[in-house]
Design a protein around this motif. Structure first.
Motif, PDB file in Angstrom:
ATOM      1  N   UNK B 375      44.385  35.848  38.372  1.00  0.00           N
ATOM      2  CA  UNK B 375      45.106  35.117  39.241  1.00  0.00           C
ATOM      3  C   UNK B 375      46.033  34.315  38.672  1.00  0.00           C
ATOM      4  N   UNK B 378      49.131  36.612  38.269  1.00  0.00           N
ATOM      5  CA  UNK B 378      49.752  37.267  39.275  1.00  0.00           C
ATOM      6  C   UNK B 378      50.609  36.047  39.938  1.00  0.00           C
ATOM      7  N   UNK B 379      51.906  36.665  40.162  1.00  0.00           N
ATOM      8  CA  UNK B 379      53.022  35.605  40.731  1.00  0.00           C
ATOM      9  C   UNK B 379      52.526  34.979  42.031  1.00  0.00           C
ATOM     10  N   UNK B 380      51.802  35.708  42.856  1.00  0.00           N
ATOM     11  CA  UNK B 380      51.285  34.930  44.104  1.00  0.00           C
ATOM     12  C   UNK B 380      49.792  34.520  43.761  1.00  0.00           C
ATOM     13  N   UNK B 381      49.309  34.527  42.943  1.00  0.00           N
ATOM     14  CA  UNK B 381      47.949  33.879  42.515  1.00  0.00           C
ATOM     15  C   UNK B 381      46.948  34.740  43.059  1.00  0.00           C
ATOM     16  N   UNK B 382      47.118  36.189  43.381  1.00  0.00           N
ATOM     17  CA  UNK B 382      45.851  36.946  43.874  1.00  0.00           C
ATOM     18  C   UNK B 382      45.104  37.286  42.665  1.00  0.00           C
ATOM     19  N   UNK B 383      43.764  37.005  43.036  1.00  0.00           N
ATOM     20  CA  UNK B 383      42.923  37.267  42.067  1.00  0.00           C
ATOM     21  C   UNK B 383      42.001  38.541  41.977  1.00  0.00           C
ATOM     22  N   UNK B 384      41.535  39.001  40.939  1.00  0.00           N
ATOM     23  CA  UNK B 384      40.578  40.210  40.877  1.00  0.00           C
ATOM     24  C   UNK B 384      39.526  39.703  39.954  1.00  0.00           C
TER      25      UNK B 384
END
Lengths: 512, 512
Positions: B375, B378-384
């Motif tokens: 995150x 990721x530009x949108x802060x989406x985490x994996x």
């Protein structure tokens, strides 16, 4: 690469069923007071705050790899592994030992070894301490190793990355970080025997990889120097003129001549005399012809080079590869350290393969003799004569990848042999016990990381990933003490007692 | 290494008979007007001049590898290859795909990922263009790869070098350049299943390598944070106190407590409360005990961590490895990016092996869960969510090398199967023809690069290098159309017809 990675990610997402949650939300798992962990998403305020910080800060940055570099996807890694295995096994067939050197060297170790190319060396930042540079090839570190350890004889191979700050022309498969596969023979031996073996190795590798027809151009630095001398090039211009000649594989003689005269200040008649020589290429008969050349035969260096080439052709004939070799007087090789025979293998594009024409492959292997390099490192200037070769694996990778794409070949990126599946809910414990048995027996096995996966999802995953066998366990099987073994290709299922499972799987795998 | 290299060089010199020439002299081969190249040494004045130049210039420099780095000798490469093969085959057994990333990343990709360790990152010099740094581990590049390619699920392994500007304590096997072997599982799955598999992999590798008894310490970052919270550590000091706790494997509690109070300004009674917790370790019963702890059971984060650990122990029991695991509240792990379960495998030194006591090995594998790292890219802060492990192969290499030295095990550094020898003068042509046949049949073969080697020298070389078979060709054999095949171990020789040679060699090799 990004596309491959994306596809890859999508495939996983489709297969496993992707979970969604609000952007910026952080998944915090609940307390598992019951052992079969139920989970839910919870936005933890503290965690969210730390999460958002990097997000806000990085709004301006683009996520990428450095210019001229790239990630290698699992598909590419599989292709690479196969090609490198093949190259290394050839090196081992010829008795080479492995060696590894650090990614960076003291900056002064690389200085004055590469001539015009030195500006392309990556330097490390001075963080207090030694001045360091990333290695530019594997040859100079090898020479440094020999001198440092006073090794007088060694046959070694080295597979590793090197770094060059070139303008990346990615279409041609040139990167700023790339892999080299080098084989070198250091030591004082009888002439041309190791040199001939190097050319034999190039032939074995290029034939073995089935890259189509190829040709190895051969020349000798001493012949080039002899040509320049007898044509009247001032000694101070040898280097500059040599690097012009080196461009003859990409430029016409007319353009190279122009560069020599207009840019490098050579007299037009001198250039024309050079032109008469460097446009020649042929077999061993050209070597004999050059021996008779009235001007060249007066030059001692040229005669030494020609004598070695004659002997080289004799050995190459015994190796059965003479017809792959062309004595090419235009071959110059860029690097400064070569002192004798030099060579470069090029793939010949047969016009029959129309779909491959767009891929300009050029040279796929090169090398030569460098008898003075080790002495540059030795405190007393003691030399160790060396000859070696470097396989241009990056270009070979591109060609093979391109070919696989053209023929639509599917690459398995995992080696999983067995998938452990269940049609039942709440069967995670049984699956975990079972898969541990398989792993402990050395069987390559996977399962779905879910408490209650759907059977169809599990079977689809096996088909997509090319996994040949599925072990299925459910309540019925557990009661009867059996396991179902399913062949993914034929969709046939047989029941096997639990204690025979590992043996049966091993039998099936050894048969396939 | 230098010693090994030297020995190695000496061995070659003894075997091949070393040629001597005056210091500074350059070997220039004569023109080979006769095909069987006679050679002599000649001091070429021009060449000598260029030879002396680097010699004079470098009188001040010491030839060495950069501080904290080293070359890997052929002996070391053989040990490494075997260990890495074993590690990678375990990763593949668990369904991992290969991935490779560049040696350097954009500097900003590494910033704020490593906490206190960030000062140890190697930066590249600004040569016009992007600001770059050498990778510090393989985890951050993996997270960058996932975010860049929007990959939501992936199980990958990566073997590669990483670089850290640490004070090199070479005695402990710590270098500034070292190899890491990482396995990671990225994706949103049901809790603790991938985490348990990571611990299973660590067990399989450490058992498989037969490194003796080992223990895997397990803890959870949320439990540590919970402890700090309930003991009254101000949130701003969590990081600093966590890094003090991390030192408990090398320092006594008394010294760590002193650091907390004197250097990090913690109240003495707070430090004492922490001490009550972090000195605890045990099995699953300790997890249950902590659930009952009057203070800790009030903290949400700690409860989440404890819940996950309880589930983890359940899965580890199913995998049959629970007895290898210790819940250790002092385990903190230095890196900033961990968010959940963390672990570290340590070798247990049994006092029986007195000769190995000097080698302090410490941790040989480590890892944990890092759900927030992707995150950050990721530009949108989406985490994996991710969990993974890293095998400390450098320490394992030292242990195995040390052990081989102790037991005096001899390592073959080449794989050569057959040596082509002759008792006769002027038999090079026949030897070259013969060895090409062997190479073309895929047989690993060597010969001496001399026109007229002595038979004894050739046979000694085979004995020293562990080459099992010798093919001997002389005038007698040539006349009779046979070849002598000699077993180096038994010294038995048999005559074989030329056309049966390859088949006979292959038969013998497949039997051995």
């Amino acid at each position: 690469m990004p596309q491959l990675g994306l596809l890859h990610g999508r495939a996983w997402a489709v297969l496993f069923g992707q979970l969604r949650r609000p952007p910026g939300a952080v998944c915090i798992r609940a307390v598992h007071s019951h052992s079969q962990g139920q989970k839910y998403f919870q936005v933890a305020e503290a965690a969210l705050a730390t999460q958002l910080k990097p997000h806000q800060e990085k709004s301006n940055f683009i996520i990428k790899t450095p210019k001229g570099t790239r990630d290698l996807s699992p598909q590419q890694m599989v292709v690479r592994e196969k090609i490198l295995d093949m190259v290394v096994s050839c090196f081992k067939r010829h008795g080479a030992k492995g060696l590894d050197t650090p990614a960076f060297e003291l900056k002064e170790m690389l200085t004055e070894k590469y001539g015009e190319d030195s500006g392309l060396i990556y330097d490390l930042k001075d963080q207090g301490g030694e001045l360091l540079s990333l290695r530019y090839d594997l040859t100079v570190p090898f020479a440094r190793y020999l001198a440092m350890n006073k090794v007088k004889k060694m046959k070694r191979y080295h597979v590793g990355k090197v770094w060059r700050r070139e303008s990346p022309t990615i279409a041609q498969g040139r990167y700023r970080e790339f892999c080299q596969c080098d084989f070198d023979i250091a030591g004082q031996f009888d002439p041309m025997i190791p040199d001939a073996e190097c050319l034999k190795i190039v032939c074995e590798i290029l034939s073995g990889l089935q890259l189509g027809d190829f040709l190895i151009k051969v020349n000798d630095r001493r012949i080039l120097d002899g040509i320049f001398a007898v044509c009247g090039v001032p000694e101070s211009k040898f280097h500059a003129i040599c690097s012009s000649v080196d461009k003859l594989d990409k430029m016409s003689w007319k353009d190279v001549r122009h560069e020599m005269v207009a840019k490098k200040g050579l007299a037009a008649e001198v250039a024309d005399r050079i032109g008469d020589y460097v446009q020649c290429h042929g077999g061993v008969s050209l070597v004999k012809q050059m021996f008779q050349d009235p001007r060249l035969s007066q030059n001692k260096q040229a005669l030494e080079g020609l004598g070695d080439l004659k002997l080289l052709f004799e050995y190459l004939t015994l190796f059965g590869i003479a017809e792959k070799i062309s004595f090419d007087l235009s071959l110059a090789r860029g690097l400064d350290y070569y002192t004798g025979v030099i060579y470069e293998a090029v793939l010949l594009q047969t016009p029959a393969h129309a779909e491959e024409e767009l891929l300009n492959v050029g040279s796929v292997a090169a090398g030569g003799r460098y008898d003075g390099l080790v002495g540059m490192f030795d405190p007393k200037g003691h030399n160790v004569p060396c000859v070696g070769l470097s396989i241009g694996v990056e270009r070979i990778f591109s060609i093979v990848e391109q070919r696989m794409k053209t023929f639509g070949e599917k690459i398995r990126t995992t080696e999983t042999q067995v998938f452990v599946a269940t049609p039942q809910k709440n069967f995670l414990q049984e699956r975990l016990k079972l898969i541990a048995e398989l792993w402990d027996a050395g069987i390559k096995a996977e399962l779905m990381y879910k408490n209650n996966p759907k059977l169809l999802t599990q079977l689809h995953y096996c088909e997509n990933m090319g996994i040949p066998l599925v072990v299925i366990i459910g309540e019925q099987e557990l009661k009867e003490g059996v396991i179902k073994l399913r062949s993914v290709a034929s969709r046939e299922e047989v029941a096997i007692t639990r204690e025979n499972l590992v043996a049966e799987i091993q039998k099936r795998l050894s048969e396939s």
